[in-house]
Design a protein around this motif. Structure first.
Motif, mmCIF file in Angstrom:
data_model
loop_
_atom_site.group_PDB
_atom_site.id
_atom_site.type_symbol
_atom_site.label_atom_id
_atom_site.label_comp_id
_atom_site.label_asym_id
_atom_site.label_seq_id
_atom_site.Cartn_x
_atom_site.Cartn_y
_atom_site.Cartn_z
ATOM 1 N N ASP A 99 21.694 -19.570 -15.481
ATOM 2 C CA ASP A 99 22.915 -19.490 -14.995
ATOM 3 C C ASP A 99 23.755 -19.893 -13.872
ATOM 4 O OD1 ASP A 99 22.970 -17.891 -17.610
ATOM 5 O OD2 ASP A 99 23.021 -15.742 -16.982
ATOM 6 N N SER A 146 18.403 -16.368 -16.317
ATOM 7 C CA SER A 146 18.669 -15.700 -15.457
ATOM 8 C C SER A 146 19.148 -17.293 -14.461
ATOM 9 C CB SER A 146 18.313 -14.780 -14.457
ATOM 10 O OG SER A 146 16.935 -14.826 -13.968
ATOM 11 N N ARG A 165 18.826 -23.142 -22.650
ATOM 12 C CA ARG A 165 19.090 -21.442 -23.201
ATOM 13 C C ARG A 165 17.790 -21.529 -24.617
ATOM 14 N NH1 ARG A 165 21.762 -18.146 -19.600
ATOM 15 N NH2 ARG A 165 21.672 -16.991 -20.883
#
Length: 176
Positions: A85, A82, A65
């Motif tokens: 995730d 995204s 990230r």
């Protein structure tokens, strides 16, 4: 388009240090000598296994990230974050595949690293045990065994940090 900076972002190394400390504190609290019931001690060993697996996944997520936040912006950054995730269980194959999304060369190096000292089989065993425990299968797991898995998870995380977040050496830190 200007590059978006994250003022709330802290370094991956600091976040991982916190994850490590939380797990090490749990390990101290999980001393089986503190429990008169051996079944409870075994349950704590299984819980440690789940937490070690979670450490591997969370720390890997932190590393990538922050890497995405530092090296991309706009819609590309939003897409990359995204995707992270939905990170899969990090078996050997899943971890190598994840790294290959960032660098084919790094994935080859990681594969070589994992093949040494049985890291590949230990990572796969950790994930397998975690899945069995999560699905209610009775697995024997001691605090010491969980710690052995923690040590290999730490080695993998340190490798990823060195590859994707190398420590910056300032002139003041130089031995010259």
């Amino acid at each position: 388009m200007t590059r978006r900076k994250h003022s709330h972002s802290t370094s991956a190394r600091w976040q991982i240090k916190k994850l490590r400390q939380d797990l090490e504190d749990l390990y101290v609290r999980a001393d089986p000598r503190l429990f008169s019931d051996q079944e409870v001690a075994a349950d704590i060993g299984r819980y440690l296994c789940v937490r070690v697996s979670g450490f591997l996944e969370q720390a890997t997520s932190v590393i990538f990230r922050e890497y995405c936040e530092k090296n991309s912006w706009g819609e590309v950054q939003a897409f990359a974050l995204s995707w992270l995730d939905r990170m899969p269980n990090l078996s050997h194959d899943a971890l190598v595949k994840l790294v290959s999304r960032f660098s084919r060369e790094a994935s080859v190096e990681l594969k070589e690293f994992l093949d040494k000292e049985e890291r590949r089989s230990r990572i796969n065993a950790l994930i397998g045990l975690r899945n069995d425990i999560a699905h209610g299968k009775q697995q024997g797991m001691s605090r010491g065994q969980a710690w052995e898995y923690y040590e290999v998870a730490e080695q993998v995380i340190d490798w990823l940090l060195d590859k994707f977040h190398p420590e910056q050496i300032s002139i003041n830190d130089s031995p010259l």
